[in-house]
Design an enzyme around this catalytic site. Structure first.
Site, short mmCIF file in Angstrom:
data_model
loop_
_atom_site.label_atom_id
_atom_site.label_comp_id
_atom_site.label_asym_id
_atom_site.label_seq_id
_atom_site.Cartn_x
_atom_site.Cartn_y
_atom_site.Cartn_z
N LYS A 106 35.71 34.69 40.55
CA LYS A 106 34.53 35.53 40.34
C LYS A 106 33.67 34.99 39.18
O LYS A 106 34.03 34.02 38.53
CB LYS A 106 34.95 36.98 40.09
CG LYS A 106 35.55 37.65 41.33
CD LYS A 106 34.56 37.74 42.47
CE LYS A 106 35.01 38.63 43.60
NZ LYS A 106 36.16 38.13 44.36
C1 LIG Z 1 33.13 42.81 47.68
C2 LIG Z 1 34.50 42.82 47.05
N1 LIG Z 1 35.03 43.98 46.67
C3 LIG Z 1 36.25 44.03 46.09
C4 LIG Z 1 37.00 42.91 45.89
C5 LIG Z 1 38.36 43.02 45.29
O1 LIG Z 1 38.44 42.39 44.04
P1 LIG Z 1 39.85 42.14 43.34
O2 LIG Z 1 40.42 40.90 43.92
O3 LIG Z 1 39.52 42.00 41.88
O4 LIG Z 1 40.68 43.34 43.60
C6 LIG Z 1 36.49 41.66 46.28
C7 LIG Z 1 37.29 40.45 46.08
O5 LIG Z 1 37.00 39.38 46.50
C8 LIG Z 1 35.21 41.62 46.87
O6 LIG Z 1 34.68 40.45 47.27
#
Ligand SMILES: Cc1ncc(COP(=O)(O)O)c(C=O)c1O
Length: 389
Positions: A188
């Site tokens: 990210k």
């Molecule tokens: C749009 C979106 N929401 C939520 C998430 C979840 O993030 P995390 O991996 O930090 O839980 C992601 C992860 O790629 C995402 O792309």
């Protein structure tokens, strides 16, 4: 050349802050996590920030804190990662999927209005700031996403996994809806390896999320072990069956160092995006992503292009050829209405999501990150020209 799809940069104070944690004698949630929360809240201009071990956890805590319950309906764009929808199922609630706009992959005010006419009993919307840009949150005539949610008495949770730091008009994403959730996953815009942040201006949501983040304990475990005031330092109460979602200081240390460079990182990604717009604008068989606001309001987490049907290779062939030439790419996303679980559980048909279908069939995301060089960008562009022109 070998150009991976994603590459992280850890060249700031990461080591220094990690060393401080290692030497502190306490590795999990403590001072560094609190420092990170404070710095992050200040950055986005929010009253409260709650550091957790993923954006998924932040989203789960957010929907729990606003009171989403079994059988409730939550509107979610189909063009997202499963985390956005799965957390609604954790609570026994049901996602209602809507289409997105071609060009931005965003849930727009008009898509939202139509969905609310069709589904009268939506309790909350989870808005995804796809790729790092925000849709119209407010408009002068009261027809922005936030305006519509407020008028209809619907909670608004923002999935800002892609959108740090991003702005709508001159304000950072973070406090438009009831709660906003950021991701610090390894690929990210800033990272803590695994991690996330829930930010809000709502004290009730913050307090509930903070309690549920750690087993439903009514005060911080850190206080439990380090409270110098010896009075009752062993005693705590459990007020709800909470979760284990706290962010360890080890991760927060990396996050603090990354946060210091967040705007520099964003600026370089914007440079990459500008280069792509210039270098690829002559290729008629692709569509470039659309900006709905100023270019510097965009976090530029993704740079998705669409390979049109008239191109001499398909999207899948394009990805293979890019890989053969050493360039990593990715796809965002196979929409949730196509995923077996959601498709079968909710009897979803592709015809109901024409824009998401068009995007999914043709989309491919190009590398975009802080240390992607001009030479690499030129090579990526030359490779794309060789494949498509
Ligand atoms: C749009 C979106 N929401 C939520 C998430 C979840 O993030 P995390 O991996 O930090 O839980 C992601 C992860 O790629 C995402 O792309």
């Amino acid at each position: 050349m070998k150009i991976p799809y994603s590459r992280i940069q850890l060249t700031g104070n990461e080591e220094k802050y990690l060393k401080e944690v290692l030497e502190s004698g306490w590795l999990t949630t403590s001072r560094k996590a609190m420092e990170f929360e404070e710095a992050f809240a200040n950055f986005v201009g929010a009253k409260y920030a709650c550091a957790v071990n993923s954006c998924t956890a932040a989203l789960h805590l957010a929907v729990e804190a606003i009171g989403i319950k079994e059988g409730d309906k939550v509107l979610i764009p189909t063009m997202t990662f499963t985390a956005t929808a799965e957390i609604v199922r954790y609570l026994g609630a049901n996602p209602v999927f809507c289409d997105v706009e071609y060009g931005t992959s965003l849930l727009t005010p008009s898509i939202l209005s139509e969905a609310l006419i069709k589904h009268k009993d939506i309790k909350a919307v989870i808005l995804v700031h796809f790729g790092g840009q925000s849709p119209l949150m407010h408009t002068s005539d009261g027809t922005g996403i936030v305006d519509i949610c407020r008028k209809n008495n619907i909670f608004l949770i923002e999935d800002a996994a892609h959108a740090f730091p991003a702005k709508f008009e001159d304000k950072y994403i973070g406090t438009f809806g009831d709660a906003t959730c950021f991701s610090f996953y390894a690929n990210k815009t800033i990272t803590t390896a695994e991690g996330g942040m829930l930010v809000t201006n709502n004290e009730i949501i913050y307090k509930r999320a903070k309690t549920m983040r750690l087993h439903g304990i009514n005060r911080d475990v850190w206080n439990r072990f380090t409270n110098s005031n010896n009075k009752c330092s062993w005693e705590y109460d459990i007020i709800a069956p909470g979760y284990k979602y706290n962010m360890p200081d080890i991760n927060a240390a990396i996050g603090l160092a990354q946060l210091e460079k967040a705007e520099d990182f964003r600026e370089h990604r914007q440079y990459c995006a500008t280069k792509y717009f210039n270098l690829l604008s002559d290729i008629s068989c692709i569509d470039l992503p659309q900006n709905i606001g100023p270019i510097n309001n965009h976090a530029w987490h993704l740079f998705p292009i669409q390979i049109k049907a008239e191109a001499r290779v398909s999207r899948n062939e394009f990805i293979e050829k890019m890989a053969e030439n050493g360039v990593g790419t990715s796809v965002h996303y196979k929409p949730l209405h196509r995923m077996s679980y959601y498709k079968n559980a909710y009897k979803l048909l592709p015809e109901a999501y024409p824009n998401a279908e068009k995007i999914w069939e043709s989309t491919v995301s190009l590398p975009i990150y802080p240390d992607l060089t001009t030479k690499e960008l030129d090579y990526i562009s030359q490779t794309i020209h060789a494949i498509l022109c």
